[in-house]
Design an enzyme around this catalytic site. Structure first.
Site, PDB file in Angstrom:
ATOM      1  N   ASN A  27       0.220  10.510   5.966  1.00 29.75           N
ATOM      2  CA  ASN A  27      -1.009  10.144   6.666  1.00 29.75           C
ATOM      3  C   ASN A  27      -2.044  11.251   6.743  1.00 29.75           C
ATOM      4  O   ASN A  27      -3.172  11.013   7.152  1.00 29.75           O
ATOM      5  CB  ASN A  27      -0.668   9.631   8.059  1.00 29.75           C
ATOM      6  N   THR A  82       0.164  -3.189  11.235  1.00 29.65           N
ATOM      7  CA  THR A  82      -0.718  -3.246  10.056  1.00 29.65           C
ATOM      8  C   THR A  82       0.035  -3.879   9.018  1.00 29.65           C
ATOM      9  O   THR A  82       0.611  -3.254   8.154  1.00 29.65           O
ATOM     10  CB  THR A  82      -1.005  -1.932   9.398  1.00 29.65           C
ATOM     11  N   GLU A  98       6.574   4.314   7.521  1.00 30.07           N
ATOM     12  CA  GLU A  98       6.156   5.512   6.786  1.00 30.07           C
ATOM     13  C   GLU A  98       7.038   6.692   7.157  1.00 30.07           C
ATOM     14  O   GLU A  98       7.091   7.106   8.310  1.00 30.07           O
ATOM     15  CB  GLU A  98       4.681   5.798   7.057  1.00 30.07           C
ATOM     16  N   THR A 137      -6.736   9.897  -0.537  1.00 30.99           N
ATOM     17  CA  THR A 137      -6.879  10.400  -1.901  1.00 30.99           C
ATOM     18  C   THR A 137      -5.840   9.790  -2.833  1.00 30.99           C
ATOM     19  O   THR A 137      -4.888   9.183  -2.394  1.00 30.99           O
ATOM     20  CB  THR A 137      -6.731  11.923  -1.923  1.00 30.99           C
ATOM     21  N   LYS A 176       4.094  -6.798   4.038  1.00 32.66           N
ATOM     22  CA  LYS A 176       3.833  -5.402   3.682  1.00 32.66           C
ATOM     23  C   LYS A 176       3.419  -4.692   4.956  1.00 32.66           C
ATOM     24  O   LYS A 176       3.018  -5.320   5.932  1.00 32.66           O
ATOM     25  CB  LYS A 176       2.734  -5.298   2.637  1.00 32.66           C
ATOM     26  N   THR A 208       0.868  -1.196   0.000  1.00 33.63           N
ATOM     27  CA  THR A 208       0.000   0.000   0.000  1.00 33.63           C
ATOM     28  C   THR A 208       0.898   1.237   0.000  1.00 33.63           C
ATOM     29  O   THR A 208       1.354   1.659  -1.040  1.00 33.63           O
ATOM     30  CB  THR A 208      -0.955   0.005   1.218  1.00 33.63           C
TER      31      THR A 208
END
Lengths: 499, 499
Positions: B494, B242, B344, B499, B231, B202
């Site tokens: 985040n 996650t 991230e 979008t 992932k 993702t």
């Protein structure tokens, strides 16, 4: 109890003129968006004086005052609540000891900003004690020609607080030099209170000061006042935030009850705010009551030992006690909100209201978890109605799920029923609310309307955990937390805080 | 057990050629700094095939494959561990049900990225079941002319996973159309595995795929293989991140023991990583073992029911079991680190080692709290040796301090002794370490040296909770967690994820 101070006042007219000589320092420039939260006047409790001075605790601070004093001319009853962090800062240990040894006869608090004096070993404890005793010496000097005291008391009458970077030694010499200077600057005007409120700031962008008058039902002709200042913009989470808060009132509170008044009010105010989930080493909230506005012979506000819920109607509390508890709780609510408004990098003020929970713990666990979720907070920063993250944060909340590391047993999950959970966005302008999830079913959300609501500075998230059967099952507990968003600026502020 | 698949293989030579026809999709461009973590070749377990296809789950994704299949030609034993989040996603519920109903005879897993199918109500459950049964139909089509099956089994032989945004309905039609296409693309080359590893991503910036060969002591001539993909780059915290992880081996594992193998290995690997403290609704880690490399008649790897510590030397485990447990644990360690490397916005890989704790829980509570502290993580991002924040994070760790909301009782604090705690920075290049705090006393830190160490991508924080008396008091428990820093980019990613 109060006679000594009257004596002091009588003997120190010249010194009192000093109290008024304080002039406000060159102020940091306050952000225009925050000006609405900074009062331009106030009404302050009788007999309390505040002052500040410059010690240069942080080497880079060559300009702003970083020592604050709050002093009552009369001895006060006092209470303070402290961080639960295991690595309590030296001033926390020292203030705890002072409160234990001296049950009353307090005169206020000395504060430095710029260095937390935390995790500083044995030397740190000596430094914190030195700050308290230096402040006490200032009082002693005032008392020196009075009948009340001639020698320094064994236990200081002043509490001590520090806030700033952790793990660096306190530059004690400039601080002890600056404390008498702060004492000489003591005054009781709005400008005096404001200068002290500025001096305790660290990464705060605006000073946080509130004051108000109130009356008690038994004698509405007597006006009392309450004033408070607070600081803290990061390392901020319930139990408690990295914050200092000092609240003063001229009401008369029984020394044996004052801690319980403070505890009950803090539990639903300062213990319900979060900026970043980090609970600091220094958090301290102190309440001083000097009774200066109470008529002679007035009863002190007191709480029976067996009463813990000050809002309970069935209790044996007097109307005065109940009224004061309400005033104090509302005051701490407003004061704690200022901290969230100034959350590091914050652009939003988010109210999280969790309703129809099976217990107060379940409600608080859910609200606390939402208030600390980095993903919820970045989504609000991005004005993104990513409500799945709200549910996610409820769903992993410790105590709602089992946790082997915390030794929280399985079987907790029945506190939350996914198929009965609803989530609604409540706009700040009282326009129509927007339901996102209704009893476990996602709604067809008008994203345009969601964006519209999320443009507002203030947003409320309403979570109903047992939407279907709240009323009939008795799932009627609720909790409210307040938090802010997580922005680029938060990272900027904290990536290089020490320089 | 394995005979049916041999039959299948014998009957399906043409279809097998399809497995090799898969061509890699136009790849996203991998960040140059991460290329060292992306293998250019691999050694994959016998009998496992992977494939991917494009469904366009996310409307903005018009290009990249977002459906992945991992299929064993032989039925497997399988285990999976799932998020503890109360709001478990539909695919989690469906996979749990499949694992409960069908104790063996599994054939793999179907995955979609781009949408987590979480908090999607009753429809979401139907969609997850539909994905599993659609994948199973593909198998059924392969089996249709064999003697083994002619009708679809009641319980699918394929597990199902989803990852992506929470709270939006799954576009099920494009997905069910794309699953047969992914099935037709199945292959066993490195490119096939890599394309599946890419399809489950993702916000990941690079695909996470590892493989290796190993042998077991009882018959070193036989080579086994293990391969895995994972992932997950955000909403990532122990219990679990996650993340999705799929591990396949051609070793032969007793169906009654495979869950325990996975649990023990996960507990010290995937359950010890954190990116942002958010535990998602979808986390799933699955282990499939098809025994394809085991010689005929070889014993399946098994664990006696009463053994929970696979590293214990005193246990009744065979050498083979012990060896496999070590291989699996090391493999999951390496695989889980890839997730942290791609946290991230991460610029650093931080190892947190807590030693000389009085219990394994105390060690884990301290390590977990450091790994989630926003202030520790922003300081590392800023290359700032602000170690006070490390102590602070230990000091407020739930379970180390009492917590009324979690109903954790007082008296926990003796797990940490501030005056016996030491903190040291260990540089990644094996140069001299830098002691910051020694038995509660702050050290005179060479800030230049600290900056030097913090320039490195990899940093280790060593915390000794009872530095003085670890050896003599038995305070010898330790825990290692891995995390990354908190950067501006995390906020950017985040703030506008949907979008």
């Amino acid at each position: 109890m109060f006679s000594r101070v009257s004596t002091w006042l009588r003997h120190k007219p010249l010194r009192l003129s000093h109290f008024r000589s304080y002039s406000a320092p060159a102020s940091r420039s306050d952000p225009p968006a925050k000006l609405k939260f900074i009062p331009s006047s106030g009404t302050y409790p009788k007999g309390f004086f505040t002052g500040s001075s410059h010690a240069g605790v942080k080497a880079t601070n060559t300009r702003y005052n970083d020592i604050a004093l709050v002093v009552s001319e009369q001895p006060c009853s006092a209470a303070a609540l402290f961080t639960r962090n295991v690595f309590k800062a030296a001033p926390v240990h020292v203030s705890q000891t002072i409160l234990q040894r001296r049950r009353d006869g307090f005169h206020g608090v000395v504060v430095n900003s710029g260095n937390a004096n935390a995790v500083t070993g044995l030397e740190g404890s000596k430094h914190a004690s030195k700050m308290a005793s230096t402040a006490d010496q200032c009082l002693a000097a005032s008392f020196s020609d009075s009948i009340a005291t001639s020698a320094l008391p064994e236990t200081p009458r002043m509490l001590v607080m520090s806030t700033g970077v952790i793990g660096q030694r306190l530059p004690i010499d400039p601080i002890t030099a600056a404390i008498p200077e702060a004492y000489r600057s003591l005054g009781a005007t709005h400008a005096d209170w404001m200068s002290a409120a500025r001096a305790i700031c660290t990464t705060d962008t605006f000073p946080k000061l509130l004051s108000q008058a109130f009356t008690l039902p038994s004698n509405p002709a007597v006006e009392y006042r309450i004033a408070g200042m607070t600081k803290g913009a990061g390392m901020l989470h319930p139990n408690m935030g990295t914050l200092l808060a000092i609240i003063c009132t001229d009401a008369k509170i029984d020394p044996a009850s004052i801690t319980q008044f403070l505890k009950c009010a803090t539990d639903v105010t300062f213990n319900c705010i979060s900026v970043d989930g980090d609970t600091s080493t220094n958090d301290t909230i102190a309440l001083f009551a000097n009774g200066a506005a109470a008529p002679a012979g007035a009863d002190a506000l007191a709480i029976p030992k067996d009463v813990s819920d000050l809002t309970s109607i069935d209790s044996t509390l007097t109307e005065d006690t109940r009224t004061f508890a309400r005033v104090l709780t509302k005051f701490l609510t407003d004061l704690s909100h200022l901290v969230v408004r100034d959350g590091e990098g914050a652009t939003k003020f988010i109210t999280i209201r969790v309703q129809s929970a099976t217990s107060i713990q379940a409600a608080r666990r859910a609200a606390s978890s939402i208030s600390t979720s980095a993903l919820v907070k970045t989504a609000f920063y991005g004005k993104d109605a990513n409500w799945g993250r709200i549910l996610c944060a409820i769903g992993y909340a410790p105590g709602i799920v089992d946790n082997p590391i915390l030794e929280i047993p399985a079987g907790q999950a029945d506190q939350v029923k996914p198929s009965e959970t609803s989530v609604t966005l409540i706009p700040a302008d009282a326009s129509d609310e927007l339901c996102l999830l209704k009893r476990g079913e996602p709604q067809d959300v008008d994203e345009g309307r969601a964006k519209q609501i999320l443009q507002m500075e203030d947003v409320e998230i309403l979570v109903q955990l047992n939407d279907a059967d709240g009323a009939k099952s008795g799932s009627q507990y609720e909790a409210t937390y307040w938090t802010c968003d997580l922005s680029h600026e938060y990272v900027t502020i904290n990536a290089d805080y020490r320089t």
